[in-house]
Design an enzyme around this catalytic site. Structure first.
Site, PDB file in Angstrom:
ATOM      1  N   PRO A   2       2.377  -1.920  -1.075  1.00 25.53           N
ATOM      2  CA  PRO A   2       2.859  -1.512   0.097  1.00 25.53           C
ATOM      3  C   PRO A   2       2.496  -0.059   0.792  1.00 25.53           C
ATOM      4  CG  PRO A   2       4.469  -2.275  -1.327  1.00 25.53           C
ATOM      5  CD  PRO A   2       3.179  -2.230  -2.200  1.00 25.53           C
ATOM      6  N   GLU A   3       2.666   0.204   1.805  1.00 21.94           N
ATOM      7  CA  GLU A   3       1.925   1.583   2.415  1.00 21.94           C
ATOM      8  C   GLU A   3       3.294   2.340   2.742  1.00 21.94           C
ATOM      9  OE1 GLU A   3      -1.396   0.990   4.855  1.00 21.94           O
ATOM     10  OE2 GLU A   3      -2.109  -0.650   3.622  1.00 21.94           O
ATOM     11  N   LYS A  53       3.972   7.017  -1.310  1.00 21.76           N
ATOM     12  CA  LYS A  53       4.349   5.478  -2.021  1.00 21.76           C
ATOM     13  C   LYS A  53       5.321   5.877  -3.086  1.00 21.76           C
ATOM     14  CE  LYS A  53      -0.007   3.721  -0.662  1.00 21.76           C
ATOM     15  NZ  LYS A  53      -1.347   3.025  -0.811  1.00 21.76           N
ATOM     16  N   ARG A 253     -12.271  -1.584  -1.350  1.00 21.33           N
ATOM     17  CA  ARG A 253     -11.081  -2.144  -0.820  1.00 21.33           C
ATOM     18  C   ARG A 253     -11.784  -3.041   0.559  1.00 21.33           C
ATOM     19  NH1 ARG A 253      -6.390   0.146  -1.547  1.00 21.33           N
ATOM     20  NH2 ARG A 253      -5.499  -1.796  -0.433  1.00 21.33           N
TER      21      ARG A 253
END
Length: 263
Positions: A2-3, A53, A253
């Site tokens: 999650p960001e 985060k 990524r």
């Protein structure tokens, strides 16, 4: 993972459930946290803060619970007395008379004093949070042009929490699409207009995702207010220029972009 926007929404849900209510029971899985169970019982949670985060749960006795979900951690809110059906491993339980919040599967959990907060390695390393309303585009621009970051390619820089906290892969590709740049650019090579556009997008897009993702306005947008323009849309037409969105790998990524209008 999650960001920032997803972490902040999770914190909002936790706050709405138990902020300001006396804790009736506290439980920690890790032995080093067990002494705090009795210290926190009867205290209240004053606020839940995000730093990128990481979550900081502040208690009325001055202690703060630091937690980082990493890949697998997840917070949940339940009615007190409910038994969740899950195979996840419980790490933290903070209970009030009517609601309980649970942290599963995370391993990066610490209890910090006010003094330790100022010296914690992650919190010292992390940059300004993109969801902090006090952070301005002018400050982001200065950070882009600083000696530390001006010679970094955006493909890696926009994933580096030391630059700006809360950014991640979907925000990286959406921000670069918004300003029409590829991941190979560096701040030192941009003109003034590009720098200004990027400085604003680095704040505007995460904040739009936080405030509106998942909401709908059928009259104005015919769907979600925040929609992915390129993320997970490889092979589809770019809504800006009609080119075909492609997928590659940058900084280890997945990277999505439109080679026709991102230069």
């Amino acid at each position: 993972m999650p960001e920032g926007p997803e972490i902040r929404r999770a914190a909002d849900n936790l706050e709405a459930a138990i902020k300001g209510k006396p804790l009736t029971d506290v439980w920690f899985a890790f032995a080093q946290l067990k002494p705090y169970e009795s210290q926190l019982t009867g205290q209240i949670i004053t606020r839940i803060e995000t730093r990128g985060k990481a979550l900081l749960t502040h208690f009325s006795n001055g202690l703060t619970l630091y937690s980082h979900n990493q890949l697998y951690g997840v917070w949940r809110v339940i009615d007190t007395g409910e038994i969740p059906q899950t195979t996840r491993i419980l790490r933290v339980r903070l209970q009030t008379a009517d609601k309980t919040i649970l942290l599963y599967s995370a391993s990066d959990i610490e209890m910090l004093t006010a003094e330790q907060l100022t010296t914690h390695p992650f919190l010292q390393r992390v940059g300004p949070d993109v969801l902090d309303a006090r952070l301005t585009p002018e400050e982001v621009k200065a950070r882009l042009l600083s000696p530390r970051f001006r010679n970094r390619q955006f493909s890696g820089l926009l994933l580096d929490q030391a630059f700006l906290a809360g950014l991640g892969n979907y925000l990286r590709v959406e921000i670069l699409w918004q300003v029409g740049l590829t991941g190979q650019h560096k701040a030192k090579d941009l003109n003034e207009a590009q720098l200004n556009a990027l400085s604003h997008a680095l704040l505007d897009i995460p904040r739009l995702s936080y405030t509106t993702r998942g909401q709908a306005d059928e009259n104005k947008h015919h769907g979600a207010l925040f929609r992915f323009k390129v993320f997970h849309r490889d092979g589809e037409a770019c809504e800006r220029c009609g080119g075909i969105i492609e997928k590659t790998t940058l900084s280890s990524r997945p990277f999505y972009w439109c080679p026709h209008c991102q230069k």
